[in-house]
Write an enzyme that holds these catalytic residues in place. Structure first.
Site, PDB file in Angstrom:
ATOM      1  N   ARG A   3      47.235  37.363 -23.824  1.00  0.00           N
ATOM      2  CA  ARG A   3      48.289  37.321 -24.843  1.00  0.00           C
ATOM      3  C   ARG A   3      47.812  37.996 -26.129  1.00  0.00           C
ATOM      4  NH1 ARG A   3      47.638  32.334 -22.515  1.00  0.00           N
ATOM      5  NH2 ARG A   3      49.414  31.513 -21.306  1.00  0.00           N
ATOM      6  N   TYR A  62      55.142  35.854 -13.814  1.00  0.00           N
ATOM      7  CA  TYR A  62      54.589  37.048 -14.457  1.00  0.00           C
ATOM      8  C   TYR A  62      54.563  38.234 -13.499  1.00  0.00           C
ATOM      9  CZ  TYR A  62      53.139  34.959 -18.866  1.00  0.00           C
ATOM     10  OH  TYR A  62      53.134  34.381 -20.116  1.00  0.00           O
TER      11      TYR A  62
END
Length: 372
Positions: free
Chosen positions: A224, A359
């Site tokens: 991230r 994802y």
């Protein structure tokens, strides 16, 4: 002296006959014992006295009810107010943060969500909040177009009532938030393909070198933006890059030999490219003065996200839905590594494999090749 001379007069109304032979009426206020003239019309005096008696009785009853409501027995039956419990709940969450059970960002998010519920229910007894009340609050949030907020609010309220049950503020094990239907959040952000990423990466390199490096680091690590901005050269220990994810607290050790084939670079290669003429502890750092940030200072995660958006907007690419954000590099990386046979669940730091599947979902932007 004023006397009640006629039995038909209502309570507190008195009549007296004057020397002129006419009868006059007076009403005695039972609260003050004072007399008030009501005239000589008997019908009018009786009607007014009846209404005054009713108003006084209502006031007395209301006053007595207020006194009764404040007795310990009444307070116990009524229970804690929702506002007081929500305040207590946040104190419990902050204690969990101090012990390392919760992250600061989690506390920040829950505080903003609790504020929504508190604004609506602060004065209501916690025991009075039922499934309909929760449903109506969630619908109100959704009506503002905030489906993700509504989903997060529902999850938080479920925990609020679970905690209340554990603390004895609710009985019976009923959780009004859990009884509501889960909020469906429509995925609107467009997925990023590798072809699109290459175009944006070229634009990022032209804008600011650190922006391109941040993209490469995100692609090769699948992390991230909060982790990308925090990485330091000191995180390199031997043949590994070791760090703790800011969001989950998961500790990862990624081998420097980790290679993203389509990028043609390993993690070690990207880290080496982050070294430049500016002395800095941070992999992603400013190379010149930028506002109040001197050369070598870490680039803030919001600045990384904005720079990606600018490069994306200047790339000439377009999307049907909401354009992809920097975070989509994490999904793209997961899909690319999955094709290489890499353990993406470990790479992403997910405990639940279902999250990893989300994802890896391309949402239909890439062709599925049939093996023959």
């Amino acid at each position: 002296m004023v006397r009640r001379r006629d039995i038909y007069l209502p309570q507190n109304l008195y009549a007296t006959k004057r020397a002129n032979g006419r009868t006059y009426f007076q009403w005695r206020d039972p609260r003050t014992a004072r007399f008030h003239g009501m005239g000589s019309d008997p019908d009018r005096a009786i009607a007014d006295a009846v209404e005054l008696n009713r108003l006084v009785q209502e006031q007395v009853t209301s006053h007595l009810s207020a006194i009764i409501e404040q007795t310990p027995m009444a307070r116990k039956a009524r229970g804690i107010t929702t506002g007081d419990w929500l305040d207590r709940y946040m104190e419990i969450q902050e204690q969990k943060q101090q012990t390392g059970e919760l992250k600061p960002n989690t506390i920040k998010t829950r505080r903003s969500l609790i504020k929504i519920a508190r604004h609506k229910w602060a004065l209501l007894p916690l025991k009075s909040i039922d499934t309909k009340a929760v449903f109506e609050l969630l619908e109100e949030v959704k009506s503002e177009g905030k489906h993700r907020t509504a989903s997060a609010l529902r999850s938080t309220l479920i925990d609020v009532f679970i905690e209340a049950g554990h603390r004895g503020e609710l009985e019976g094990g009923h959780n009004p938030a859990a009884a509501t239907k889960g909020v469906r959040v429509k995925v609107e952000r467009s997925r990023l393909t590798w072809d699109d990423a290459k175009v944006i990466l070229a634009e990022a390199d032209k804008r600011k070198p650190w922006c391109g490096n941040a993209m490469r680091l995100a692609l090769v690590t699948a992390q991230r933006v909060s982790d990308i901005h925090a990485l330091q050269f000191a995180n390199v220990e031997g043949d590994f890059l070791k760090f703790e994810q800011a969001k989950t607290g998961t500790r990862l050790a990624l081998p420097l030999a980790l290679h993203l084939d389509v990028l043609g670079m390993s993690l070690g290669d990207v880290i080496s490219q982050c070294r430049d003429r500016v002395l800095s502890r941070h992999l992603i750092h400013h190379t010149r003065n930028s506002n109040n940030a001197p050369p070598g200072a870490a680039v803030h995660q919001n600045t990384i996200s904005r720079s990606f958006q600018l490069a994306r907007n200047e790339s000439g690419l377009s999307w049907e839905g909401t354009p992809p954000s920097f975070h989509e590099l994490r999904s793209l990386s997961a899909r690319l590594y999955h094709e290489q046979g890499i353990d993406t669940q470990t790479l992403l730091g997910h405990k639940d494999p279902r999250m990893t599947e989300k994802y890896r979902d391309s949402r239909g932007v890439e062709y599925i090749t049939l093996a023959v």
